[in-house]
Design a protein around this motif. Structure first.
Motif: not given
Length: 442
Positions: A72-76, A99-118
């Motif tokens: 079972v893989l969970m996310a919310h 850019t490069g290794a520092d490029a980051a997606v800024h958004a609510r849920g990026a880590i908690d928890d749509k990052g895992a879900l997607v």
């Protein structure tokens, strides 16, 4: 053709915000999120059976060669509310900054928890497209109200229980890949939650007759309440090294510098000293060694010149493994020591059972980390500090773990539930590889 990153951005832009007051929840956002999942991941939606449960929680079943002991893989899906003016970028814009290794997606849920879900959806979509058939059934359980009640996950557990399904391994959000968290340990560690603390909310309530603020009594309700909170702050719960923390220290001991290597190996003997050090190191390590209690809401009079007939404070309490709701309530009464303060326990959940940090399922997790992330990372048991939907699954599985396969810096962890939540692009992409490796390991 859209890239994984573009699909991630699209789903981050849908404001699936949950609220304790359910009348404030925009249900249409969750409907839109479901529609986009179906559009962006067509192979998954053709190959997996899908059910919608308790409103907007979704459960997918991917048939494997065997139905016994499924994964079972969970996310919310839901995210916490935002204060837009606090953010440097649109919280639902999913902008890529850097850019490069520092490029980051800024958004609510990026880590908690749509990052895992997607990332889970990306892994499944790719494997389905390759014709892969899992050795055992795989379930994807995506709750819709983890940030509030967790009723969606509870309903999934009841459904699986009624069908006689007992998962062999459950994985939900939790600890991440970190470095510099434990003193003397330079190696990166994968903090796998084998248990999570309990959670209770206690309201402290003081009453008085009320009246005009120009003629206050000697000890008004607000002062009585403030005194109770001060006593609680000055006498925190006692420190101790619980079994999951002791296991964590034993695991990282070979990788620690002396003299801490010896100290960690003998955590049972030096527990009182070690817990005192952890308590002073910072909020995260303090929470590993004691039950914590903090006032989060205060309510008093309805006007500036009115005496409060009722003064109330909500106290959020997180129970260390081994502590109980009843014991914590009794301690509150003893520490506050005021019969004029009524204690009302509004909601409570005991600490979770502890999952094993040895055996087949643990090796499966550790193997996926080594394969997809880095062999140099040390998988270690960990006590999850916050509550997650996984707590419900301990009723039907002995192997419930909490781990998010992303390497997170301290500042990235601090942004959870705060402003400027973000995840580095390359870190998120490696998370997809982790879920692929976990699914394909029998």
């Amino acid at each position: 053709m859209q890239t994984p990153l573009a699909r991630f951005q699209r789903l981050l832009r849908i404001p699936t915000v949950s609220h304790a007051d359910e009348s404030l929840v925009a249900r249409g956002a969750f409907d839109e999120f479901h529609a986009e999942l179906a559009r962006l991941y067509p192979r998954t939606h053709r190959a997996l059976a899908r059910e919608q449960i308790a409103g907007h929680t979704v459960l997918y079943r991917w048939p494997g060669a065997s139905a016994e002991g499924p994964l079972v893989l969970m996310a919310h899906q839901d995210v916490v509310p935002v204060v837009p003016e606090e953010w440097a970028h649109d919280p639902f814009g999913a902008e890529i900054v850097g850019t490069g290794a520092d490029a980051a997606v800024h958004a609510r849920g990026a880590i908690d928890d749509k990052g895992a879900l997607v990332a889970i959806m990306e892994a499944v979509e790719g494997l389905v497209g390759e014709g892969f058939v899992p050795a055992r059934d795989v379930y994807l359980a995506f709750g819709h109200d983890e940030e509030t009640a967790g009723d969606g996950a509870a309903a999934v557990v009841e459904l699986l229980r009624a069908r006689g399904i007992r998962p062999g391994l459950v994985l939900d959000e939790g600890g991440a890949v970190v470095e510099g968290v434990l003193p003397g340990v330079d190696r990166r560690t994968a903090m796998i939650g084998v248990a999570e603390r309990g959670h209770m909310t206690a309201w402290l309530v003081a009453h008085e007759a009320g009246g005009h603020a120009s003629t206050p009594p000697a000890l008004p309700a607000t002062a009585r309440l403030a005194r109770a909170l001060t006593r609680l702050q000055r006498r925190p719960f006692p420190r101790r090294i619980s079994a999951p923390v002791r296991a964590m220290l034993a695991t990282v001991a070979p990788h620690a510098r002396q003299p801490l290597r010896t100290v960690f190996r003998n955590a049972t003997l030096v527990g009182p000293l070690l817990s005192a050090v952890f308590a002073r190191m910072g909020p995260e390590t303090n929470a590993l060694v004691r039950t914590t209690a903090v006032a989060t809401e205060l309510h008093g009079a309805p006007g500036e010149n009115v005496l409060a007939t009722t003064a109330r404070a909500a106290v959020d309490i997180r129970l260390l493994t081994g502590d109980t709701v009843a014991g914590a309530t009794e301690r509150l009464r003893a520490v506050i020591a005021d019969e004029g303060i009524r204690i009302e326990v509004r909601r409570a959940a005991e600490p979770s059972p502890v999952s094993p940090w040895r055996g087949e399922q643990w090796r499966r997790l550790a193997g996926a980390i080594a394969t997809a992330l880095d062999e140099d990372i040390v998988p270690t048991p960990y006590l999850q500090l916050g509550a997650s939907d996984s707590r419900w699954f301990t009723a039907i599985s002995d192997h419930v773990y909490r781990f998010t396969p992303f390497h997170l810096t301290r500042s990235e962890r601090d942004a959870l539930h705060a402003h400027d939540e973000r995840i580095r692009v390359d870190v998120w992409l490696r998370g997809i590889d982790f879920y692929r490796a976990l699914i394909t390991r029998s």
